[in-house]
Write a protein that holds these residues in place. Structure first.
Motif, PDB file in Angstrom:
ATOM      1  N   PHE A 126       0.852  -1.179   0.000  1.00 60.57           N
ATOM      2  CA  PHE A 126       0.000   0.000   0.000  1.00 60.57           C
ATOM      3  C   PHE A 126       0.894   1.237   0.000  1.00 60.57           C
ATOM      4  O   PHE A 126       1.965   1.241   0.624  1.00 60.57           O
ATOM      5  CB  PHE A 126      -0.868   0.049   1.271  1.00 60.57           C
ATOM      6  N   HIS A 127       0.445   2.279  -0.670  1.00 57.34           N
ATOM      7  CA  HIS A 127       1.129   3.565  -0.494  1.00 57.34           C
ATOM      8  C   HIS A 127       0.823   4.117   0.892  1.00 57.34           C
ATOM      9  O   HIS A 127       1.717   4.584   1.607  1.00 57.34           O
ATOM     10  CB  HIS A 127       0.668   4.552  -1.580  1.00 57.34           C
ATOM     11  N   THR A 128      -0.423   4.030   1.301  1.00 60.15           N
ATOM     12  CA  THR A 128      -0.902   4.654   2.533  1.00 60.15           C
ATOM     13  C   THR A 128      -1.656   3.631   3.374  1.00 60.15           C
ATOM     14  O   THR A 128      -2.375   2.782   2.822  1.00 60.15           O
ATOM     15  CB  THR A 128      -1.861   5.807   2.188  1.00 60.15           C
ATOM     16  N   PHE A 129      -1.474   3.703   4.686  1.00 64.46           N
ATOM     17  CA  PHE A 129      -2.287   2.883   5.576  1.00 64.46           C
ATOM     18  C   PHE A 129      -2.683   3.744   6.768  1.00 64.46           C
ATOM     19  O   PHE A 129      -1.867   4.484   7.315  1.00 64.46           O
ATOM     20  CB  PHE A 129      -1.546   1.634   6.059  1.00 64.46           C
ATOM     21  N   TYR A 130      -3.967   3.626   7.162  1.00 67.15           N
ATOM     22  CA  TYR A 130      -4.492   4.409   8.277  1.00 67.15           C
ATOM     23  C   TYR A 130      -4.610   3.549   9.527  1.00 67.15           C
ATOM     24  O   TYR A 130      -5.141   2.441   9.478  1.00 67.15           O
ATOM     25  CB  TYR A 130      -5.875   4.970   7.932  1.00 67.15           C
ATOM     26  N   MET A 131      -4.113   4.097  10.614  1.00 69.95           N
ATOM     27  CA  MET A 131      -4.264   3.497  11.933  1.00 69.95           C
ATOM     28  C   MET A 131      -5.159   4.398  12.771  1.00 69.95           C
ATOM     29  O   MET A 131      -5.182   5.621  12.591  1.00 69.95           O
ATOM     30  CB  MET A 131      -2.898   3.375  12.624  1.00 69.95           C
ATOM     31  N   ASP A 132      -5.890   3.809  13.690  1.00 63.75           N
ATOM     32  CA  ASP A 132      -6.693   4.619  14.606  1.00 63.75           C
ATOM     33  C   ASP A 132      -5.751   5.221  15.649  1.00 63.75           C
ATOM     34  O   ASP A 132      -5.110   4.488  16.410  1.00 63.75           O
ATOM     35  CB  ASP A 132      -7.749   3.757  15.296  1.00 63.75           C
ATOM     36  N   PRO A 133      -5.647   6.549  15.700  1.00 62.64           N
ATOM     37  CA  PRO A 133      -4.678   7.161  16.617  1.00 62.64           C
ATOM     38  C   PRO A 133      -5.073   7.052  18.079  1.00 62.64           C
ATOM     39  O   PRO A 133      -4.223   7.231  18.958  1.00 62.64           O
ATOM     40  CB  PRO A 133      -4.654   8.624  16.168  1.00 62.64           C
ATOM     41  N   VAL A 134      -6.324   6.746  18.349  1.00 62.82           N
ATOM     42  CA  VAL A 134      -6.797   6.658  19.734  1.00 62.82           C
ATOM     43  C   VAL A 134      -6.670   5.235  20.273  1.00 62.82           C
ATOM     44  O   VAL A 134      -6.161   5.011  21.373  1.00 62.82           O
ATOM     45  CB  VAL A 134      -8.254   7.147  19.849  1.00 62.82           C
ATOM     46  N   THR A 135      -7.129   4.259  19.475  1.00 63.50           N
ATOM     47  CA  THR A 135      -7.113   2.868  19.938  1.00 63.50           C
ATOM     48  C   THR A 135      -5.890   2.087  19.444  1.00 63.50           C
ATOM     49  O   THR A 135      -5.567   1.037  19.990  1.00 63.50           O
ATOM     50  CB  THR A 135      -8.370   2.135  19.464  1.00 63.50           C
ATOM     51  N   GLY A 136      -5.254   2.571  18.381  1.00 63.80           N
ATOM     52  CA  GLY A 136      -4.142   1.850  17.781  1.00 63.80           C
ATOM     53  C   GLY A 136      -4.566   0.757  16.821  1.00 63.80           C
ATOM     54  O   GLY A 136      -3.718   0.047  16.271  1.00 63.80           O
ATOM     55  N   ALA A 137      -5.860   0.606  16.574  1.00 62.27           N
ATOM     56  CA  ALA A 137      -6.352  -0.446  15.677  1.00 62.27           C
ATOM     57  C   ALA A 137      -6.062  -0.091  14.222  1.00 62.27           C
ATOM     58  O   ALA A 137      -6.125   1.074  13.831  1.00 62.27           O
ATOM     59  CB  ALA A 137      -7.855  -0.636  15.866  1.00 62.27           C
ATOM     60  N   PRO A 138      -5.755  -1.104  13.391  1.00 61.65           N
ATOM     61  CA  PRO A 138      -5.594  -0.849  11.960  1.00 61.65           C
ATOM     62  C   PRO A 138      -6.933  -0.505  11.320  1.00 61.65           C
ATOM     63  O   PRO A 138      -7.960  -1.091  11.681  1.00 61.65           O
ATOM     64  CB  PRO A 138      -5.045  -2.170  11.427  1.00 61.65           C
ATOM     65  N   ARG A 139      -6.925   0.435  10.389  1.00 59.73           N
ATOM     66  CA  ARG A 139      -8.158   0.836   9.720  1.00 59.73           C
ATOM     67  C   ARG A 139      -8.194   0.325   8.281  1.00 59.73           C
ATOM     68  O   ARG A 139      -8.851  -0.659   7.990  1.00 59.73           O
ATOM     69  CB  ARG A 139      -8.313   2.352   9.790  1.00 59.73           C
ATOM     70  N   HIS A 140      -7.459   0.919   7.359  1.00 58.70           N
ATOM     71  CA  HIS A 140      -7.504   0.452   5.976  1.00 58.70           C
ATOM     72  C   HIS A 140      -6.326   1.003   5.191  1.00 58.70           C
ATOM     73  O   HIS A 140      -5.742   2.023   5.545  1.00 58.70           O
ATOM     74  CB  HIS A 140      -8.807   0.882   5.292  1.00 58.70           C
ATOM     75  N   GLY A 141      -5.999   0.302   4.110  1.00 56.41           N
ATOM     76  CA  GLY A 141      -4.962   0.744   3.192  1.00 56.41           C
ATOM     77  C   GLY A 141      -5.576   1.414   1.979  1.00 56.41           C
ATOM     78  O   GLY A 141      -6.692   1.098   1.564  1.00 56.41           O
ATOM     79  N   THR A 142      -4.829   2.336   1.406  1.00 56.89           N
ATOM     80  CA  THR A 142      -5.309   3.074   0.243  1.00 56.89           C
ATOM     81  C   THR A 142      -4.097   3.565  -0.543  1.00 56.89           C
ATOM     82  O   THR A 142      -2.963   3.179  -0.273  1.00 56.89           O
ATOM     83  CB  THR A 142      -6.216   4.246   0.689  1.00 56.89           C
TER      84      THR A 142
END
Length: 406
Positions: A227-243
């Motif tokens: 992935f170029h980009t991946f989002y993590m939840d900054p509060v819980t630390g959970a992985p969100r999604h790649g884009t």
């Protein structure tokens, strides 16, 4: 010269990575063509001389327009790539004019970081490793060291402890941008390790260790594309999604991003001895090398493998440097290691013959046919400043034992 104070940190966690894709069979050189490389370096230095005359103490824009770089101040994320070329030119030639010009840039970078001119992003590594860390390593400049450490401190403020990443860009409190990491950040992490070397403060290296492990876990897909980009939840630390941001699609593989991975994981391995970094770089390399056109210069996204799709010479130059760096850390028994060096040499020689600027070409760029941002139509089939830098770094790597600025 600056002494390396930091003992590489060890990680003994076992690697569970899938097997690498088998490499294609190619007739590859066993060593570089010295005459060709020397001629290419001579041409590159002459082009840099043209740039010095045109830019003065200013900088080229990130990509050219009509194959000519316009001039700008020290405000973009790419400025370090021009200063890095000057330091490489100094190392290659010994000519003091390059050192003098680069040292004037160090003064500009020092002012930029303390005045905080467009430095609220993760690209501080691209900016300060190639300007001030390089100066510190080559000349023991106190000014450069001070600016580099301030840049590392500012980069550390972008670290999100719950997510374990350094946020790429955007306001840290903006929900639309929060938790964004991108593969480019692999090349920004060495600034943090250098700061630990210089200060003994492990906070910098700890953040880099955690970020690179998150990149291994979430940016690299099971098939060794990225992935170029991946989002993590900054509060819980959970992985969100790649884009993606600059690739063809969220599920495609942006070529320059893959190249950042090939190069960045082994550069981090210089400081953080986690075996998965090297094996992952090798897996990424095989994925990349299996999707190259006949001349070994990648299309801008690896979902495309030949004409009429635009090539990205800048991604090829980064990947060549990455393959050469990867080879330093692979065991002699690794069966793919000779192919990595041989392919890197073949790629660089292809760049020289088919993509490098000639003495008579307009402008002062080094490497034609790069791509900055295809989805936005920016810098397509143009010189790109990072492409010029990594092309010259690759030539440098093929002529000497070279200590990276990273």
């Amino acid at each position: 010269m600056t002494t390396n104070l930091m003992t590489p940190r060890q990680s003994h966690s076992p690697s569970t990575a899938p097997a690498r894709e088998p490499l294609p069979r190619r007739n590859l050189p066993t060593g570089p063509n010295k005459d060709l490389i020397d001629q290419a370096i001579g041409t590159a230095l002459a082009r840099i001389d043209k740039g010095l005359a045109v830019y003065g103490d200013q900088f080229p824009e990130p990509s050219s327009v009509g194959n000519v770089y316009r001039t700008m101040g020290n405000t973009e994320w790419t400025n370090g790539f021009w200063t890095g070329q000057l330091w490489l030119a100094y190392e290659l030639s010994g000519d003091e004019k390059y050192r003098t010009a680069a040292e004037r840039h160090v003064e500009s970078f020092h002012a930029r970081i303390f005045d905080q001119v467009n430095v609220d992003h993760h690209d501080l590594g691209f900016l300060y490793s190639l300007s001030c860390v390089a100066a510190s390593k080559l000349t023991d400049s106190t000014l450069a060291r001070e600016a580099g450490l301030e840049a590392a401190r500012l980069l550390l403020t972008r670290y999100l402890p719950k997510a374990g990443i350094i946020q790429a860009w955007g306001n840290l409190s903006d929900p639309a941008e929060a938790g964004r990491m991108i593969i480019d950040c692999n090349l920004n992490l060495p600034l943090l390790y250098w700061a630990t070397e210089q200060t003994g403060d492990l906070t910098f290296a700890d953040a880099a260790d955690t970020h690179i492990q998150q990149a291994l876990k979430y940016i690299v897909r099971p098939d060794a594309s990225t992935f170029h980009t991946f989002y993590m939840d900054p509060v819980t630390g959970a992985p969100r999604h790649g884009t993606t941001h600059q690739g063809y699609a969220d599920d495609s593989c942006w070529a320059r991003g893959q190249a950042w991975g090939i190069a960045g994981f082994p550069l981090v391995y210089r400081y953080f001895r986690k075996p998965a970094l090297i094996e992952t770089s090798a897996r990424l390399a095989n994925y990349f090398l299996n999707r190259l056109p006949q001349d070994l210069i990648c299309c801008w996204d690896l979902v495309f493998t030949d004409a009429p799709h635009e090539r990205d010479s800048s991604a090829a130059a980064i990947a060549a440097c990455g393959l050469l760096e990867l080879g330093k850390s692979l065991p002699l028994s690794d069966t793919d290691s000779p192919a990595y060096r041989g392919t890197a040499i073949a790629m660089v020689e292809s760049l020289i013959r088919l993509y490098a600027a000639t003495p008579d070409d307009e402008g002062a760029g080094l490497l034609k046919h790069g791509v900055y941002h295809m989805p936005k139509g920016i810098g397509v089939d143009e010189y790109c400043l990072w492409g010029d830098y990594f092309y010259l770094e690759a030539l440098t790597r093929l002529t000497r034992i070279w200590e990276p600025y990273w």
